[in-house]
Design a protein around this motif. Structure first.
Motif, PDB file in Angstrom:
ATOM      1  N   LEU A 141       0.861  -1.192   0.000  1.00 34.35           N
ATOM      2  CA  LEU A 141       0.000   0.000   0.000  1.00 34.35           C
ATOM      3  C   LEU A 141       0.887   1.228   0.000  1.00 34.35           C
ATOM      4  N   TYR A 142       0.727   2.049  -1.010  1.00 32.61           N
ATOM      5  CA  TYR A 142       1.435   3.326  -1.025  1.00 32.61           C
ATOM      6  C   TYR A 142       0.657   4.314  -0.165  1.00 32.61           C
ATOM      7  N   THR A 143       1.359   4.969   0.742  1.00 36.29           N
ATOM      8  CA  THR A 143       0.722   6.042   1.518  1.00 36.29           C
ATOM      9  C   THR A 143       1.509   7.330   1.292  1.00 36.29           C
ATOM     10  N   ASN A 144       1.088   8.375   1.939  1.00 31.84           N
ATOM     11  CA  ASN A 144       1.796   9.642   1.792  1.00 31.84           C
ATOM     12  C   ASN A 144       3.096   9.608   2.582  1.00 31.84           C
ATOM     13  N   MET A 145       3.979  10.522   2.240  1.00 31.82           N
ATOM     14  CA  MET A 145       5.315  10.520   2.810  1.00 31.82           C
ATOM     15  C   MET A 145       5.318  10.711   4.333  1.00 31.82           C
ATOM     16  N   ALA A 146       4.335  11.450   4.821  1.00 36.96           N
ATOM     17  CA  ALA A 146       4.346  11.790   6.252  1.00 36.96           C
ATOM     18  C   ALA A 146       3.525  10.847   7.112  1.00 36.96           C
ATOM     19  N   SER A 147       2.951   9.790   6.527  1.00 34.78           N
ATOM     20  CA  SER A 147       2.011   9.038   7.355  1.00 34.78           C
ATOM     21  C   SER A 147       2.024   7.526   7.155  1.00 34.78           C
ATOM     22  N   ALA A 196       1.034   5.591  10.195  1.00 34.15           N
ATOM     23  CA  ALA A 196      -0.412   5.644  10.443  1.00 34.15           C
ATOM     24  C   ALA A 196      -1.137   4.662   9.522  1.00 34.15           C
ATOM     25  N   GLY A 197      -0.622   4.482   8.311  1.00 34.94           N
ATOM     26  CA  GLY A 197      -1.190   3.466   7.415  1.00 34.94           C
ATOM     27  C   GLY A 197      -1.015   2.083   8.012  1.00 34.94           C
ATOM     28  N   GLN A 233      -0.861   1.476  11.130  1.00 36.06           N
ATOM     29  CA  GLN A 233      -1.819   1.411  12.242  1.00 36.06           C
ATOM     30  C   GLN A 233      -3.193   0.945  11.741  1.00 36.06           C
ATOM     31  N   GLY A 234      -3.649   1.556  10.650  1.00 30.60           N
ATOM     32  CA  GLY A 234      -4.967   1.209  10.118  1.00 30.60           C
ATOM     33  C   GLY A 234      -5.047  -0.248   9.696  1.00 30.60           C
ATOM     34  N   ILE A 235      -4.003  -0.725   9.026  1.00 29.93           N
ATOM     35  CA  ILE A 235      -4.033  -2.114   8.547  1.00 29.93           C
ATOM     36  C   ILE A 235      -3.956  -3.082   9.730  1.00 29.93           C
ATOM     37  N   ASP A 282      -4.750  -2.604  12.884  1.00 29.52           N
ATOM     38  CA  ASP A 282      -5.991  -2.569  13.668  1.00 29.52           C
ATOM     39  C   ASP A 282      -7.111  -3.308  12.941  1.00 29.52           C
ATOM     40  N   ALA A 283      -7.214  -3.055  11.637  1.00 32.69           N
ATOM     41  CA  ALA A 283      -8.296  -3.694  10.877  1.00 32.69           C
ATOM     42  C   ALA A 283      -8.118  -5.212  10.858  1.00 32.69           C
ATOM     43  N   ALA A 298       4.250  11.103  12.924  1.00 36.19           N
ATOM     44  CA  ALA A 298       3.410   9.908  12.788  1.00 36.19           C
ATOM     45  C   ALA A 298       4.117   8.690  13.375  1.00 36.19           C
TER      46      ALA A 298
END
Lengths: 408, 313
Positions: B72-78, B81-82, B84-86, B88-89, B123
């Motif tokens: 999963l590509y996320t933004n440079m600053a987070s 946090a990505g 975290q979401g995965i 937790d899910a 983050a």
């Protein structure tokens, strides 16, 4: 079904609870905090099953929300104003991942100067990113819209995240009687989220959000999002019909108020539309045929619907609670653009009001109507006007005087 | 939870299976990719990489991916946090029995030094604070490599980058000291932090194996020799990675719940000049005029580190 006095914020939280949301990453910002505090309580006392997690910023919050949604959980989060802007680049990422999370934005004007009261520059800054946008007027509509938004976002023909917007203070903290639907009935309407397009798990490796080099690839994916967003109009119609049959409340992509015989149309959104409706009543009492069109689904914009409503009217006044600096009203530009090729179009006037929560009085509605009638008769259409009363101007001059600043 | 992998003692203990397919889009001789290739052999198949914008973003280029796992590509600053979401899910879905436990994934942030040391620091701090169960793999090439080698806060004293070009005002090039991200992480007291080098594959593999017994944040800072940015022939990556360790400028260490030990201590440090002189990014320290003061400053800092750090093995 129960009937309770709920604030707009509490109504949003109830919508999330009834939607049986799995995951809420959160970050506080006024006037949205009550939503996440309420949800935090429900997750910690076991009322809701899943996880509430406090994040380090809205940028992180929305990334976590999108990533969890891409993993297959039903996700909610909420923000406001500067918080939405802090998450701004993530809005585009998450929409591009085509994940169906729902986010509430409690509108609040943007710095600087910093304030707590609402206008819509926050939410409208996010209009081009791919999130659908639903703008609400009442606490009931907030609750119902959150539930409907999951069904809309998770529909295979759409698969885009949704922003549900409500006004800070005017709605976030106003208590209204709200019907809370039965949880079982909501479950029938909105079954558990089962992603069949994408989710992270060991037996089905997936690459999501990956790089593209070549404008033709990028263009393809962006246009796919555009088409999916447009699909949401007819999907919304189906969902609204089903919702009406189950719960007895009907929501259109726009709300038409006393428009049948109206010669003049006020176009507004959100809670100030309630003031607009009161003004319509007063105008009707003196025999003036005025109606109101409330924008509800703002992305996708129901262009055809609005064209059909406006054609053959004498005059339209778009009342924007936002300002595109150097242009004027954002909704005005959109309405003017969608009417530009229509035959028998009304004159369209632009007014700015309600910035930073500034009230709008009957006297100002009277001016709007007078200008609109005059323009339709004479063809002289004034430029964008900021509504501002004499009393407000006198007070402002006094404040400038106290601050030792010249009055301009 | 003890890892069921065997301990890594010799090079032949490392799996011969490949988890990153050849023919990727990164530069020839990329030290970061070699470190990741080795790490992946320990981590196994069931992974999801959460990638912050950077060089490695181009590894997954539509419609191809060199990975057998997910991405999963996320933004440079987070990116944290990505993760975290995965994480937790996955936990929620397994708990709610909507996902079978065998479908679980290791969640790995994959970020360069620009994201790790600069933009995503907030983050990252948040993710460690929340004791997120994830791996953080930082490929540290000591600059913003993907944009053409600008100075990051991982750029070392004396390095030439395109935004710290040696000139009259600052003949040494980068005049700041590299942020100590190891210590910044260590201050958060996560279960596991390590530095790794692609030239020390057994050390690297063993560290990943050891880290797998811990639930919580696990950091790996991989020295990533970068031919295009450090200005040397791609065939020299291994040599430069080895010199970084042998001169003591890249200390191989780990910290378990904040207790630091060095996993490899060179018996006698080679002069740092041997490392500096083979890279174009330090060439201004030698020609046209030799900058003895700067070279000494770099050497003094290395000496200070090894003389004043409590060295345990």
């Amino acid at each position: 079904m129960a009937r309770e006095l709920l604030t707009g914020n509490a109504a949003a939280a109830w919508g999330v609870r009834l939607a049986d949301v799995d995951y809420v990453p959160a970050f506080p910002i006024t006037p949205q905090t009550e939503i996440i505090e309420t949800l935090s309580g429900w997750y910690s006392d076991g009322t809701m099953k899943g996880k509430f997690v406090t994040m380090d910023s809205e940028h992180s919050m929305l990334t976590a929300a999108g990533a969890a949604s891409a993993t297959g959980a039903r996700v909610f989060t909420a923000t406001s104003s500067q918080g939405l802007l802090y998450a701004f680049e993530v809005l585009y990422s998450v929409a591009g991942w085509r994940v169906p999370l729902v986010m509430v934005n409690v509108s609040r004007a943007l710095s600087s100067p910093i304030t707590l009261e609402p206008d819509h520059n926050d939410i409208l800054s996010a209009r081009d990113c791919g999130f659908l946008q639903i703008h609400t007027e009442t606490c009931q509509e907030v609750l119902d819209s959150v539930i409907m938004s999951y069904k809309l976002a998770e529909d295979r023909r759409v698969l885009l995240p949704v922003l549900v917007n409500l006004d800070g203070y005017y709605l976030s903290f106003t208590r209204e009687p709200v019907e809370i639907p039965d949880a079982d009935k909501v479950k029938d309407f909105l079954p558990q989220y089962k992603p069949d397009h994408a989710s992270f798990h060991a037996s089905g490796p997936m690459a999501q959000g990956l790089a593209v080099l070549g404008g033709y690839i990028y263009s393809y994916f962006k246009y796919q999002m555009h088409l999916a967003s447009l699909n949401a109009l007819s999907v919304h119609e189906e969902i609204a019909e089903e919702f009406y049959n189950l719960f007895g409340r009907k929501y259109g992509v726009v709300e038409e108020y006393k428009l049948d015989d109206a010669e003049y149309v006020l176009i507004m959104s959100n809670t100030f539309a309630t003031k607009g409706k009161a003004a319509v009543e007063k105008f009707r009492e003196i025999g003036c045929k005025v109606g109101l069109l409330r924008l509800r689904v703002v992305r996708p914009l129901p262009t055809k619907k609005i064209q059909d409503i406006l054609k053959n009217r004498k005059g339209t006044a778009v009342i924007d609670q936002n300002i595109s600096i150097g242009y004027g009203g954002i909704f005005y530009s959109e309405i003017a653009a969608l009417m530009c090729n229509e035959a028998n179009k009304p004159v369209i006037l632009s007014f700015i009001c309600g910035l930073g929560g500034k009230d709008i009085s009957m006297k100002e509605f009277q001016k709007i109507l007078d200008d609109t009638i005059n323009a339709s008769l004479t063809g002289n259409i004034p430029g964008t006007q900021l509504l501002y009363t004499d009393v407000e101007w006198a007070k402002m001059k006094h404040l400038l005087d106290v601050a030792g600043k010249p009055v301009i | 939870m003890q890892s069921d992998h065997t301990a890594y003692k010799r090079i032949k203990d490392i799996s011969r299976d490949e988890f990153i397919l050849p023919g990727t889009t990164v530069c020839a001789g990329c030290g970061g990719l070699e470190a990741l290739r080795l790490a992946h052999k320990v981590l196994g198949n069931n992974v999801v990489f959460v990638n912050a914008a950077g060089c490695f973003t181009l590894l997954a280029l539509f419609p191809y991916s060199p990975f057998k796992g997910s991405w999963l590509y996320t933004n440079m600053a987070s990116a944290p946090a990505g993760a975290q979401g995965i994480r937790d899910a996955l936990d929620i879905l397994i708990e709610k029995k909507r996902l079978r436990p065998e479908e679980d994934l290791k969640v790995i942030v994959l970020a360069g030094d620009g994201s790790t040391y600069d933009m995503a620091l907030s983050a990252t701090s948040g993710a460690i604070y929340r004791n997120l169960d994830f791996y953080y793999f930082c490929y540290d090439n000591e600059a913003y490599g993907n944009t053409g080698m600008q100075m990051s806060s991982a750029s070392p004293l004396g390095a030439k980058t395109t935004t710290s070009i040696p000139d009259e005002q600052s003949p040494m090039g980068t005049k700041f000291h590299k942020k100590d991200i190891f210590e910044i992480w260590r201050a958060h007291k996560p279960p596991y932090i390590a530095t790794i080098s692609p030239r020390h594959p057994v050390d690297l593999s063993e560290k990943f194996r050891r880290s797998m017994q811990f639930k919580g944040p696990k950091l790996f800072i991989a020295l990533s020799p970068c031919p295009t940015g450090w200005l040397y022939d791609p065939s020299h990556s291994a040599k430069i990675a080895r010199l970084a360790v042998e001169t003591g400028i890249w200390a191989l260490k780990e910290a378990v719940f904040g207790e630091t030990i060095h996993t490899y201590i060179p018996s006698k440090l080679k002069p740092v000049e041997e490392y500096l002189s083979v890279q174009g990014r330090f060439s201004h320290l030698f020609v046209p005029v030799r900058q003895d003061e700067t070279i000494k400053k770099i050497q003094d800092e290395i000496n200070y580190y090894w003389n004043h750090t409590e060295i345990q093995k």
